[in-house]
Design a protein around this motif. Structure first.
Motif, PDB file in Angstrom:
ATOM      1  N   LEU A 102     -66.921 -11.653 -36.724  1.00 27.80           N
ATOM      2  CA  LEU A 102     -65.469 -11.595 -36.646  1.00 27.80           C
ATOM      3  C   LEU A 102     -64.947 -13.032 -36.679  1.00 27.80           C
ATOM      4  O   LEU A 102     -65.362 -13.860 -35.864  1.00 27.80           O
ATOM      5  N   ILE A 103     -64.067 -13.320 -37.624  1.00 26.83           N
ATOM      6  CA  ILE A 103     -63.554 -14.696 -37.752  1.00 26.83           C
ATOM      7  C   ILE A 103     -62.149 -14.771 -37.151  1.00 26.83           C
ATOM      8  O   ILE A 103     -61.287 -13.960 -37.491  1.00 26.83           O
ATOM      9  N   GLY A 104     -61.955 -15.716 -36.264  1.00 23.14           N
ATOM     10  CA  GLY A 104     -60.622 -15.945 -35.713  1.00 23.14           C
ATOM     11  C   GLY A 104     -59.781 -16.626 -36.784  1.00 23.14           C
ATOM     12  O   GLY A 104     -60.045 -17.767 -37.149  1.00 23.14           O
ATOM     13  N   VAL A 105     -58.775 -15.914 -37.297  1.00 21.89           N
ATOM     14  CA  VAL A 105     -57.975 -16.456 -38.403  1.00 21.89           C
ATOM     15  C   VAL A 105     -56.548 -16.728 -37.926  1.00 21.89           C
ATOM     16  O   VAL A 105     -55.763 -15.804 -37.725  1.00 21.89           O
TER      17      VAL A 105
ATOM     18  N   LEU B  76     -59.846 -21.303 -44.798  1.00 19.81           N
ATOM     19  CA  LEU B  76     -60.958 -21.670 -45.677  1.00 19.81           C
ATOM     20  C   LEU B  76     -62.271 -21.070 -45.159  1.00 19.81           C
ATOM     21  O   LEU B  76     -63.101 -20.596 -45.936  1.00 19.81           O
ATOM     22  N   LEU B  77     -62.426 -21.082 -43.840  1.00 22.83           N
ATOM     23  CA  LEU B  77     -63.642 -20.495 -43.253  1.00 22.83           C
ATOM     24  C   LEU B  77     -63.762 -19.018 -43.648  1.00 22.83           C
ATOM     25  O   LEU B  77     -64.839 -18.537 -44.020  1.00 22.83           O
ATOM     26  N   PHE B  78     -62.663 -18.309 -43.558  1.00 28.73           N
ATOM     27  CA  PHE B  78     -62.604 -16.886 -43.901  1.00 28.73           C
ATOM     28  C   PHE B  78     -63.041 -16.686 -45.355  1.00 28.73           C
ATOM     29  O   PHE B  78     -63.913 -15.867 -45.671  1.00 28.73           O
ATOM     30  N   TYR B  79     -62.432 -17.489 -46.236  1.00 26.61           N
ATOM     31  CA  TYR B  79     -62.723 -17.375 -47.666  1.00 26.61           C
ATOM     32  C   TYR B  79     -64.207 -17.680 -47.937  1.00 26.61           C
ATOM     33  O   TYR B  79     -64.892 -16.945 -48.650  1.00 26.61           O
ATOM     34  N   ALA B  80     -64.684 -18.763 -47.329  1.00 25.89           N
ATOM     35  CA  ALA B  80     -66.052 -19.222 -47.605  1.00 25.89           C
ATOM     36  C   ALA B  80     -67.105 -18.252 -47.049  1.00 25.89           C
ATOM     37  O   ALA B  80     -68.072 -17.922 -47.744  1.00 25.89           O
ATOM     38  N   LEU B  81     -66.911 -17.782 -45.815  1.00 28.47           N
ATOM     39  CA  LEU B  81     -67.920 -16.869 -45.251  1.00 28.47           C
ATOM     40  C   LEU B  81     -67.929 -15.554 -46.020  1.00 28.47           C
ATOM     41  O   LEU B  81     -68.977 -14.926 -46.184  1.00 28.47           O
ATOM     42  N   ASN B  82     -66.765 -15.158 -46.506  1.00 25.87           N
ATOM     43  CA  ASN B  82     -66.717 -13.937 -47.310  1.00 25.87           C
ATOM     44  C   ASN B  82     -67.531 -14.131 -48.599  1.00 25.87           C
ATOM     45  O   ASN B  82     -68.291 -13.256 -49.007  1.00 25.87           O
ATOM     46  N   GLN B  83     -67.403 -15.324 -49.200  1.00 24.27           N
ATOM     47  CA  GLN B  83     -68.197 -15.611 -50.404  1.00 24.27           C
ATOM     48  C   GLN B  83     -69.692 -15.585 -50.087  1.00 24.27           C
ATOM     49  O   GLN B  83     -70.473 -14.968 -50.803  1.00 24.27           O
ATOM     50  N   LEU B  84     -70.060 -16.267 -48.988  1.00 26.77           N
ATOM     51  CA  LEU B  84     -71.484 -16.341 -48.648  1.00 26.77           C
ATOM     52  C   LEU B  84     -72.049 -14.961 -48.303  1.00 26.77           C
ATOM     53  O   LEU B  84     -73.220 -14.690 -48.538  1.00 26.77           O
TER      54      LEU B  84
ATOM     55  N   PHE C 189     -74.701  -9.934 -44.545  1.00 25.67           N
ATOM     56  CA  PHE C 189     -73.940  -9.833 -43.297  1.00 25.67           C
ATOM     57  C   PHE C 189     -72.506  -9.449 -43.628  1.00 25.67           C
ATOM     58  O   PHE C 189     -72.074  -9.549 -44.780  1.00 25.67           O
ATOM     59  N   LYS C 190     -71.791  -9.005 -42.594  1.00 22.65           N
ATOM     60  CA  LYS C 190     -70.414  -8.548 -42.833  1.00 22.65           C
ATOM     61  C   LYS C 190     -69.416  -9.500 -42.164  1.00 22.65           C
ATOM     62  O   LYS C 190     -69.675  -9.966 -41.051  1.00 22.65           O
ATOM     63  N   VAL C 191     -68.296  -9.784 -42.836  1.00 26.42           N
ATOM     64  CA  VAL C 191     -67.268 -10.606 -42.188  1.00 26.42           C
ATOM     65  C   VAL C 191     -65.904  -9.907 -42.219  1.00 26.42           C
ATOM     66  O   VAL C 191     -65.531  -9.295 -43.207  1.00 26.42           O
ATOM     67  N   THR C 192     -65.217 -10.043 -41.099  1.00 26.14           N
ATOM     68  CA  THR C 192     -63.843  -9.542 -40.984  1.00 26.14           C
ATOM     69  C   THR C 192     -63.027 -10.656 -40.356  1.00 26.14           C
ATOM     70  O   THR C 192     -63.503 -11.329 -39.438  1.00 26.14           O
ATOM     71  N   GLY C 193     -61.808 -10.857 -40.828  1.00 25.30           N
ATOM     72  CA  GLY C 193     -60.918 -11.842 -40.204  1.00 25.30           C
ATOM     73  C   GLY C 193     -60.015 -11.125 -39.210  1.00 25.30           C
ATOM     74  O   GLY C 193     -59.579 -10.001 -39.476  1.00 25.30           O
ATOM     75  N   LEU C 194     -59.781 -11.759 -38.090  1.00 25.02           N
ATOM     76  CA  LEU C 194     -58.840 -11.178 -37.126  1.00 25.02           C
ATOM     77  C   LEU C 194     -57.750 -12.202 -36.809  1.00 25.02           C
ATOM     78  O   LEU C 194     -58.038 -13.301 -36.335  1.00 25.02           O
ATOM     79  N   THR C 195     -56.512 -11.815 -37.072  1.00 26.12           N
ATOM     80  CA  THR C 195     -55.381 -12.659 -36.683  1.00 26.12           C
ATOM     81  C   THR C 195     -54.746 -12.057 -35.442  1.00 26.12           C
ATOM     82  O   THR C 195     -54.377 -10.878 -35.452  1.00 26.12           O
ATOM     83  N   VAL C 196     -54.662 -12.852 -34.400  1.00 23.24           N
ATOM     84  CA  VAL C 196     -53.941 -12.405 -33.212  1.00 23.24           C
ATOM     85  C   VAL C 196     -52.485 -12.807 -33.435  1.00 23.24           C
ATOM     86  O   VAL C 196     -52.152 -13.994 -33.427  1.00 23.24           O
TER      87      VAL C 196
ATOM     88  N   ALA D 257     -66.713 -16.275 -35.369  1.00 25.69           N
ATOM     89  CA  ALA D 257     -66.679 -17.590 -36.034  1.00 25.69           C
ATOM     90  C   ALA D 257     -65.298 -18.198 -35.844  1.00 25.69           C
ATOM     91  O   ALA D 257     -64.280 -17.526 -36.007  1.00 25.69           O
ATOM     92  N   MET D 258     -65.282 -19.468 -35.480  1.00 24.28           N
ATOM     93  CA  MET D 258     -64.016 -20.169 -35.274  1.00 24.28           C
ATOM     94  C   MET D 258     -63.891 -21.303 -36.295  1.00 24.28           C
ATOM     95  O   MET D 258     -64.890 -21.888 -36.720  1.00 24.28           O
ATOM     96  N   GLY D 259     -62.646 -21.648 -36.608  1.00 26.43           N
ATOM     97  CA  GLY D 259     -62.410 -22.645 -37.648  1.00 26.43           C
ATOM     98  C   GLY D 259     -62.365 -24.080 -37.146  1.00 26.43           C
ATOM     99  O   GLY D 259     -61.685 -24.914 -37.762  1.00 26.43           O
ATOM    100  N   HIS D 260     -63.055 -24.381 -36.062  1.00 23.33           N
ATOM    101  CA  HIS D 260     -63.045 -25.774 -35.593  1.00 23.33           C
ATOM    102  C   HIS D 260     -63.818 -26.658 -36.569  1.00 23.33           C
ATOM    103  O   HIS D 260     -64.884 -26.286 -37.042  1.00 23.33           O
TER     104      HIS D 260
END
Ligand code: ATP
Length: 237
Positions: free
Chosen positions: A30-33, A41-49, A57-64, A130-133
């Motif tokens: 789960l990516i903190g977006v 960019l992290l969201f885009y890149a991990l989705n590509q990878l 592996f699976k990725v989902t972005g979560l915006t609070v 995953a965090m975008g730090h």
């Protein structure tokens, strides 16, 4: 995958993932977006990878959506068009957070946000967050800990939360200039944080300090990152 992507950001992200064994087969990440440049960019890149990498592996972005976010509709359209699985969790806790406060409530806001992300991950079967730090964030946090608490510490590339979730920071080697350029080329329509405290005061001071040092020592941030994994415990107090 286009060559510019590999050179501008994927190589650096792969390096972090490999160096710290951040991703395993079958992970649900789960990516903190926030919708800012880094986590986007992290969201885009991990989705590509996740689609073209050696591991599955699976990725989902979560915006609070804490109530102070702009441009969400346009952002959602971009995600849909680019196959990015974005979830939005609405809890407008930030709207009244600063009422009656004489100090910036950034710390409280960040704790609440992290709590929501962790709860969402647990309830929906994600094992990693995953965090975008970025490199700059790690160096700034290091400086802030010295300035504010007289302590040597920063955020770790990979760590475990109290709840048993693994937290990863795959942008830890990436330069801000590369992020800005990538976002521009991708034409990612970023979300805007409309919070009046978005410019966190102590962080800005740390950033100014680093910028000043880098005028005479351009490789300062790289050296701090290097030093953080090269600690001579025998020569500390
Ligand atoms: N509203 C939010 N929803 C989900 N995750 C968030 C949110 N705000 C921040 N994050 C996560 O926390 C990280 C650090 O937050 P911070 O506020 O320092 O970043 P930012 O400058 O707002 O945005 P970005 O890192 O995306 O450029 C972000 O990279 C992102 O992973």
């Amino acid at each position: 995958m286009k060559r510019w992507m590999e050179n501008l950001y994927l190589k650096s992200i792969r390096k972090a993932i490999e160096t710290y064994a951040m991703i395993d087969e079958g992970d649900r990440i789960l990516i903190g977006v926030s919708g800012g440049k880094d986590s986007s960019l992290l969201f885009y890149a991990l989705n590509q990878l996740s689609q073209f990498g050696p591991k599955s592996f699976k990725v989902t972005g979560l915006t609070v959506d804490h109530g102070l976010i702009g441009n969400l509709p346009e952002y959602k359209v971009f995600c849909k068009e680019n196959g990015l699985d974005l979830m939005v969790y609405e809890e407008h806790y930030a709207v009244n957070l600063s009422h009656g406060k004489t100090y910036a409530p950034c710390y409280t806001c960040s704790r609440l946000r992290k709590g929501i992300i962790k709860r969402y991950a647990i309830e929906n079967g994600y094992n990693k967050i995953a965090m975008g730090h970025t490199k700059d964030d790690l160096v700034e946090t290091f400086m802030m800990n010295i300035l504010q608490h007289g302590k040597m510490a920063t955020m770790r590339p990979i760590s475990e939360t109290e709840e048993g979730l693994v937290m990863i920071r795959p942008l830890m080697f990436l330069e801000e200039t590369a992020i800005i350029k990538s976002i521009e080329i991708l034409k990612f329509p970023l979300m805007m944080d409309t919070c009046e405290f978005a410019d966190d005061r102590l962080r800005s001071k740390a950033e100014d300090l680093i910028n000043q040092i880098e005028l005479t020592i351009p490789e300062f941030s790289d050296k701090v990152i290097q030093a953080l994994s090269n600690v001579d415990l025998e020569r500390l107090l």
